[in-house]
Design an enzyme around this catalytic site. Structure first.
Site, short mmCIF file in Angstrom:
data_model
loop_
_atom_site.label_atom_id
_atom_site.label_comp_id
_atom_site.label_asym_id
_atom_site.label_seq_id
_atom_site.Cartn_x
_atom_site.Cartn_y
_atom_site.Cartn_z
N LYS A 289 5.17 22.02 20.87
CA LYS A 289 5.66 23.36 20.51
C LYS A 289 6.28 24.07 21.72
CE LYS A 289 2.43 24.10 16.69
NZ LYS A 289 1.26 24.87 16.19
N SER B 207 -0.94 30.51 11.30
CA SER B 207 -0.63 31.30 12.49
C SER B 207 0.44 32.34 12.22
CB SER B 207 -0.16 30.38 13.62
OG SER B 207 1.11 29.82 13.30
N GLU C 277 -6.56 14.62 13.98
CA GLU C 277 -6.73 15.80 14.83
C GLU C 277 -8.15 15.93 15.39
OE1 GLU C 277 -4.49 19.50 14.14
OE2 GLU C 277 -4.13 18.73 12.13
N HIS D 246 3.12 -2.29 -5.48
CA HIS D 246 4.48 -2.80 -5.56
C HIS D 246 5.07 -3.12 -4.19
CE1 HIS D 246 4.85 -1.80 -9.89
NE2 HIS D 246 3.97 -0.87 -9.56
N THR E 152 4.75 29.10 12.47
CA THR E 152 5.22 27.73 12.27
C THR E 152 6.73 27.75 12.07
OG1 THR E 152 3.13 27.28 11.14
CG2 THR E 152 4.86 25.62 10.95
N SER F 52 1.64 29.68 6.31
CA SER F 52 1.53 29.38 7.74
C SER F 52 0.36 30.16 8.29
CB SER F 52 2.81 29.75 8.50
OG SER F 52 2.59 29.72 9.90
N SER G 67 -1.90 24.07 7.14
CA SER G 67 -1.40 25.15 6.29
C SER G 67 -0.67 24.62 5.06
CB SER G 67 -0.43 26.05 7.08
OG SER G 67 -1.08 26.64 8.17
N ARG H 166 -6.45 23.83 10.48
CA ARG H 166 -7.09 22.78 9.68
C ARG H 166 -8.50 23.16 9.23
NH1 ARG H 166 -7.02 21.39 14.96
NH2 ARG H 166 -8.84 20.46 15.98
#
Length: 336
Positions: free
Chosen positions: A329, A94, A222, A238, A97, A92, A51, A144
């Site tokens: 979660k 869903s 994923e 660098h 989040t 988000s 998201s 995703r």
């Protein structure tokens, strides 16, 4: 769910990416956005994972077109400068989040102007309750796999408020091209996946294409269930370049290259290629295709998604499975 069924589902979702872009344009044109309550002088995009990556890519594409600063945040906090002249976009898929929900609450507290991009959940409920706009996209898919929805809505929001030029024409034209070239893109992705099997991918791009490098990294994490890392030129010149001081036989380097890149960065990439060639097992160069930044980004996204899917198949893993994230979660939910 049986791994074979999951595999078919993810492949179908990736194959539908061009169609999703067209559908996303239709959703955007029908979105009912309220007038701004005050002049906007800065933009914040809040979102994580699938998201949030759209915010990073949109910021890079609009770098030399949009006149306002854009900050993409992927955490629980907002900077102290957020006020009524800040446009905060909460993305988000869903709608649940927790980091994005926290940022929404903070933005509301600081009287920012808020627009949400979501399929529903708590974010849609909060937006409705507080009288904030929400662009609702189709739900029920892995976040995703829905980058086309969120990325297109971001471009629409910016053009609707005349903060940046419209990108609808480029998105629709690119969607048509991706549909026509789907088979050749899949063949190239299959070729990439073969080279990545049993290897550690190390991804490099220039700073203005970092969102593309991150997208591939996330999809390999994923979908393919592998670790990898990314860095950008010129910053890696660098520091990380010094780490290339011996052979890494398990490493495959992936280079995203663009014919329109800054000439100095082209020179840097050429030098790095020589160094990588000494020590990496292989180098995979993925040149850009197309003329506009939209064309290049969407091509790279589609190719990367297919490569991650084919690598998942070669590793015999379930591209849909994210049990460890779901477990995290659940653990966090039990400690509120």
């Amino acid at each position: 769910m049986h791994p074979y069924i999951s595999r078919i589902m993810m492949k179908d979702l990736i194959k539908r990416f061009p169609a999703q872009l067209k559908e996303a344009v239709d959703i955007a044109t029908k979105a009912n956005l309220s007038p701004l309550k005050a002049p906007v002088n800065k933009i914040i995009i809040c979102g994580l994972g699938g998201s949030g990556i759209g915010g990073t890519i949109a910021k890079e594409i609009l770098f030399d077109e949009i006149k306002l600063p854009i900050e993409v945040l992927k955490s629980y906090s907002l900077p102290a400068y957020v006020d009524e002249h800040t446009l905060v976009i909460c993305s988000s898929y869903s709608g649940n989040t927790e980091e994005t929900l926290e940022c929404y609450s903070l933005a509301q507290k600081h009287k920012a102007q808020i627009i949400c991009i979501t399929s529903g959940g708590k974010l849609a409920e909060m937006a409705k309750k507080d009288g904030n706009d929400a662009i609702v996209v189709p739900g029920g898919m892995p976040p995703r796999s829905c980058l086309g929805y969120s990325l297109t809505q971001l471009f629409h929001i910016f053009s609707h408020y005349k903060l940046a030029p419209q990108k609808t024409t480029d998105i629709l034209a690119t969607a048509e091209n991706l549909e026509r070239e789907q088979e050749s893109i899949m063949q190239e992705a299959e070729h990439i996946a073969k080279k990545l099997l049993d290897k550690l991918p190390v991804i490099y791009s220039t700073a203005f294409h970092e969102g593309i490098a991150i997208r591939l990294r996330q999809q390999l994490n994923e979908n393919s269930k592998v670790l990898c890392w990314h860095h950008v030129v010129p910053e890696m010149n660098h520091n990380e370049l010094v780490g290339w001081s011996r052979a890494y036989t398990d490493v495959v380097v992936i280079l995203f290259t663009d014919k329109d890149e800054n000439p100095r960065n082209k020179l840097r990439m050429e030098y790095c290629r020589k160094v990588f060639g000494k020590y990496a097992s292989e180098i995979i160069e993925i040149p850009s295709k197309g003329e506009s930044k939209i064309e290049k980004a969407l091509y790279w996204i589609h190719l990367s998604d297919w490569a991650s899917m084919f690598l998942a198949e070669k590793r015999n893993v379930d591209a849909m499975d994210i049990k460890v994230i779901d477990s995290l979660k659940h653990e966090l939910a039990n400690k509120i």
